[in-house]
Design a protein around this motif. Structure first.
Motif, PDB file in Angstrom:
ATOM      1  N   ALA A  22       0.820  -1.211   0.000  1.00 16.67           N
ATOM      2  CA  ALA A  22       0.000   0.000   0.000  1.00 16.67           C
ATOM      3  C   ALA A  22       0.854   1.261   0.000  1.00 16.67           C
ATOM      4  CB  ALA A  22      -0.942  -0.016   1.210  1.00 16.67           C
ATOM      5  N   VAL A  23       1.879   1.293   0.844  1.00 13.86           N
ATOM      6  CA  VAL A  23       2.736   2.476   0.911  1.00 13.86           C
ATOM      7  C   VAL A  23       3.527   2.633  -0.389  1.00 13.86           C
ATOM      8  CG1 VAL A  23       4.679   3.551   2.107  1.00 13.86           C
ATOM      9  CG2 VAL A  23       2.887   2.398   3.419  1.00 13.86           C
ATOM     10  N   GLY A  24       3.987   1.525  -0.960  1.00 16.61           N
ATOM     11  CA  GLY A  24       4.700   1.592  -2.230  1.00 16.61           C
ATOM     12  C   GLY A  24       3.831   2.174  -3.334  1.00 16.61           C
ATOM     13  N   ALA A  25       2.551   1.770  -3.371  1.00 14.52           N
ATOM     14  CA  ALA A  25       1.635   2.309  -4.377  1.00 14.52           C
ATOM     15  C   ALA A  25       1.456   3.808  -4.206  1.00 14.52           C
ATOM     16  CB  ALA A  25       0.289   1.602  -4.275  1.00 14.52           C
ATOM     17  N   LEU A  26       1.382   4.272  -2.962  1.00 16.15           N
ATOM     18  CA  LEU A  26       1.231   5.709  -2.717  1.00 16.15           C
ATOM     19  C   LEU A  26       2.486   6.471  -3.124  1.00 16.15           C
ATOM     20  CD1 LEU A  26      -0.656   5.666   0.711  1.00 16.15           C
ATOM     21  CD2 LEU A  26      -1.593   5.939  -1.580  1.00 16.15           C
ATOM     22  N   LEU A  27       3.656   5.868  -2.895  1.00 10.71           N
ATOM     23  CA  LEU A  27       4.906   6.528  -3.284  1.00 10.71           C
ATOM     24  C   LEU A  27       5.001   6.712  -4.798  1.00 10.71           C
ATOM     25  CD1 LEU A  27       7.619   4.915  -0.952  1.00 10.71           C
ATOM     26  CD2 LEU A  27       6.578   7.187  -0.793  1.00 10.71           C
ATOM     27  N   VAL A  28       4.393   5.770  -5.537  1.00 15.93           N
ATOM     28  CA  VAL A  28       4.402   5.882  -7.000  1.00 15.93           C
ATOM     29  C   VAL A  28       3.750   7.186  -7.450  1.00 15.93           C
ATOM     30  CG1 VAL A  28       3.371   4.902  -9.096  1.00 15.93           C
ATOM     31  CG2 VAL A  28       4.522   3.414  -7.454  1.00 15.93           C
ATOM     32  N   LEU A  29       2.789   7.670  -6.678  1.00 21.39           N
ATOM     33  CA  LEU A  29       2.046   8.871  -7.059  1.00 21.39           C
ATOM     34  C   LEU A  29       2.660  10.159  -6.534  1.00 21.39           C
ATOM     35  CD1 LEU A  29      -1.570   7.477  -6.496  1.00 21.39           C
ATOM     36  CD2 LEU A  29      -0.276   7.617  -8.633  1.00 21.39           C
ATOM     37  N   THR A  30       3.777  10.064  -5.841  1.00 17.83           N
ATOM     38  CA  THR A  30       4.448  11.243  -5.297  1.00 17.83           C
ATOM     39  C   THR A  30       5.540  11.712  -6.253  1.00 17.83           C
ATOM     40  OG1 THR A  30       6.156  10.035  -4.097  1.00 17.83           O
ATOM     41  CG2 THR A  30       4.030  10.322  -2.977  1.00 17.83           C
ATOM     42  N   PRO A  31       6.116  12.895  -5.999  1.00 15.62           N
ATOM     43  CA  PRO A  31       7.225  13.360  -6.851  1.00 15.62           C
ATOM     44  C   PRO A  31       8.524  12.589  -6.664  1.00 15.62           C
ATOM     45  CG  PRO A  31       6.128  15.213  -5.757  1.00 15.62           C
ATOM     46  CD  PRO A  31       5.625  13.967  -5.100  1.00 15.62           C
ATOM     47  N   LEU A  32       8.557  11.662  -5.694  1.00 14.17           N
ATOM     48  CA  LEU A  32       9.773  10.864  -5.498  1.00 14.17           C
ATOM     49  C   LEU A  32      10.068  10.030  -6.736  1.00 14.17           C
ATOM     50  CD1 LEU A  32       9.156   9.617  -1.843  1.00 14.17           C
ATOM     51  CD2 LEU A  32      10.816  11.332  -2.579  1.00 14.17           C
ATOM     52  N   PRO A  33      11.303   9.580  -6.899  1.00 17.35           N
ATOM     53  CA  PRO A  33      11.617   8.712  -8.045  1.00 17.35           C
ATOM     54  C   PRO A  33      10.679   7.510  -8.101  1.00 17.35           C
ATOM     55  CG  PRO A  33      13.630   9.387  -6.942  1.00 17.35           C
ATOM     56  CD  PRO A  33      12.499   9.875  -6.086  1.00 17.35           C
ATOM     57  N   LEU A  34      10.226   7.174  -9.289  1.00 17.05           N
ATOM     58  CA  LEU A  34       9.289   6.073  -9.464  1.00 17.05           C
ATOM     59  C   LEU A  34       9.831   4.777  -8.881  1.00 17.05           C
ATOM     60  CD1 LEU A  34       6.633   5.031 -10.743  1.00 17.05           C
ATOM     61  CD2 LEU A  34       7.925   4.673 -12.866  1.00 17.05           C
ATOM     62  N   GLN A  35      11.154   4.610  -8.957  1.00 19.17           N
ATOM     63  CA  GLN A  35      11.773   3.363  -8.486  1.00 19.17           C
ATOM     64  C   GLN A  35      11.564   3.138  -6.989  1.00 19.17           C
ATOM     65  OE1 GLN A  35      13.208   5.612 -10.405  1.00 19.17           O
ATOM     66  NE2 GLN A  35      13.463   4.503 -12.345  1.00 19.17           N
ATOM     67  N   ALA A  36      11.377   4.210  -6.219  1.00 14.83           N
ATOM     68  CA  ALA A  36      11.174   4.056  -4.776  1.00 14.83           C
ATOM     69  C   ALA A  36       9.887   3.287  -4.502  1.00 14.83           C
ATOM     70  CB  ALA A  36      11.136   5.435  -4.102  1.00 14.83           C
ATOM     71  N   GLY A  37       8.798   3.682  -5.152  1.00  8.19           N
ATOM     72  CA  GLY A  37       7.538   2.971  -4.977  1.00  8.19           C
ATOM     73  C   GLY A  37       7.588   1.581  -5.561  1.00  8.19           C
ATOM     74  N   GLN A  38       8.229   1.438  -6.728  1.00  7.77           N
ATOM     75  CA  GLN A  38       8.320   0.121  -7.361  1.00  7.77           C
ATOM     76  C   GLN A  38       9.086  -0.865  -6.486  1.00  7.77           C
ATOM     77  OE1 GLN A  38      10.110   1.434 -11.059  1.00  7.77           O
ATOM     78  NE2 GLN A  38       8.191   1.156 -12.182  1.00  7.77           N
ATOM     79  N   LEU A  39      10.176  -0.413  -5.888  1.00  9.52           N
ATOM     80  CA  LEU A  39      10.975  -1.293  -5.039  1.00  9.52           C
ATOM     81  C   LEU A  39      10.167  -1.761  -3.840  1.00  9.52           C
ATOM     82  CD1 LEU A  39      13.634  -2.637  -4.304  1.00  9.52           C
ATOM     83  CD2 LEU A  39      14.343  -0.503  -3.188  1.00  9.52           C
ATOM     84  N   LEU A  40       9.425  -0.844  -3.216  1.00  4.60           N
ATOM     85  CA  LEU A  40       8.634  -1.218  -2.052  1.00  4.60           C
ATOM     86  C   LEU A  40       7.515  -2.186  -2.443  1.00  4.60           C
ATOM     87  CD1 LEU A  40       8.851  -0.583   0.909  1.00  4.60           C
ATOM     88  CD2 LEU A  40       7.269   1.332   0.601  1.00  4.60           C
TER      89      LEU A  40
END
Length: 400
Positions: A72-90
């Protein structure tokens, strides 16, 4: 438990926001990632997170909750300005942890349906891996469908064991073997769809239809529908006699679950038929996507909310007619959308899409209503009763 449901719920809301973007309508939040990652957010960030939350509840181990949290947190990170890889890795970590959860459940009892769910979880992990590697989301269609269909099919088999039998012992064994064999075929075909989509997707669709027929044939919800159909023809007195003969009264939520389960199966057949001439772009693709993800998956989710949430939250739940309203809005809107897609009507597609979004938001309101408004108790879901829960069951429902 509520703490972990919050990010799952937020992921769903973000997915609905992305749906507005894809429909070309004003949305509270927007951006390229909202449209491009819509399918991943809803499938992995919301639905797989819920599935992994269920497995963690079954394990009753604190570490098992890392899977839904990461997804769930990884999916939310995908929608933030952070690098896409951060959400994908989680999300990759969450997918891997779900397989660990299932592996522990397998060691408890070598349950064939856990093996089927492992196959689905491997498909989810493969989808996120390919997405991280740059594969487009339309090319991941079969991977995401494999995860959801195998997970749901396996859980319905487990739930059916607690229902009045609609099969002989030999028939029940054939039913389970049929689910395992067809699931193995789907897992085998899944990676081939990425290489030869035009040739393999029709076979994949036929396999989905075969799985649907077998699953519906042995599903325990059929026993309740059969009893109620006979009783309705005979009248109310016969209904009472039929309930008595079946062992206990059929509750409104069990009746609702039974009807919705079979509507869900019908949508999976529609999906298989649409795959006979597959197109992974345009309005035909939109129809295909929503037939399976809204028609099959979300209808099945709606079917189990009256029993799934009481199990997860250990609360008493009071079934109310609002659930029927949600079901009608979801399915009528979906019919409008798919007919519009196949007819090439953008207006109809938009209207159907808005109805679908309204239905899912209404589901949250109706669920809260069922949890907090006082009224007659639904006898099927006493708080904390886990007698009908197996290692793979998503619900306390021991009849539907």
């Amino acid at each position: 438990m509520i703490v972990l449901l919050v990010p799952c719920g937020v992921a769903m809301v973000m997915g609905l926001d992305a749906a507005l973007v894809l429909l070309g309508l004003p949305a509270p939040l927007s951006g390229e990632r909202f449209s491009s990652a819509h399918g991943i957010i809803m499938t992995i960030g919301f639905l797989e997170a819920l599935v992994s939350l269920e497995s963690a509840v079954s394990l009753r181990r604190l570490w098992a909750y890392c899977a839904p949290a990461a997804l769930a947190v990884g999916a939310l990170l995908v929608l933030t300005p952070l690098p896409l890889q951060a959400g994908q890795l989680l999300m990759l970590v969450g997918c891997a942890l779900l397989i660990v959860n299932y592996s522990v459940l397998w060691t408890r009892k070598h349950e064939p349906m856990v093996a089927v769910q492992v196959g689905g979880a491997l498909a989810a992990l493969g989808a996120v891996l390919l997405w991280t590697g740059g594969v487009s989301i339309p090319d991941l269609f079969a991977w995401l469908v494999t995860f959801l269909v195998l997970t749901i099919a396996a859980e319905r088999v487990v739930i059916s064991r607690f229902s009045p039998s609609v099969l002989t012992p030999a028939g029940a064994r054939r039913y389970q073997r049929g689910i395992v064999v067809i699931s193995a075929l789907i897992v085998f075909a899944c990676p081939l769809t990425t290489i030869w989509s035009g040739r393999v997707l029709p076979v994949f669709g036929l396999a989905l239809i075969a799985l649907t027929v077998v699953a519906a044939w042995g599903d325990g919800a059929r026993s309740d529908l059969r009893v109620r159909a006979r009783a309705t023809v005979a009248g109310s007195d016969a209904a009472s006699d039929a309930d008595t003969a079946s062992g206990s009264a059929i509750t409104p939520s069990q009746r609702f679950t039974g009807v919705m389960v079979f509507i869900s199966y019908m949508w999976l057949i529609v999906t298989g038929l649409l795959l006979v001439h597959p197109t992974l772009s345009g309005l035909h693709y939109d129809a295909l996507l929503h037939a399976v993800f809204l028609g099959f998956v979300m209808t099945m989710v709606v079917a189990h909310v009256p029993t799934y949430l009481p199990f997860l939250l250990e609360i008493r739940f009071r079934f109310n007619p609002g659930f029927w309203g949600v079901a009608v809005l979801l399915n009528v809107g979906l019919v409008v959308r798919i007919v519009a897609d196949l007819a090439g009507s953008e207006t109809g597609r938009t209207l159907g899409g808005l109805a679908n979004i309204a239905a899912l938001l209404s589901l949250v309101a109706v669920a809260v209503w069922a949890a907090v408004v006082k009224g007659p108790e639904d006898p099927q879901a006493p708080a904390g009763d886990t007698r009908a829960i197996s290692d793979t069951s998503p619900t306390k429902d021991s009849r539907a």
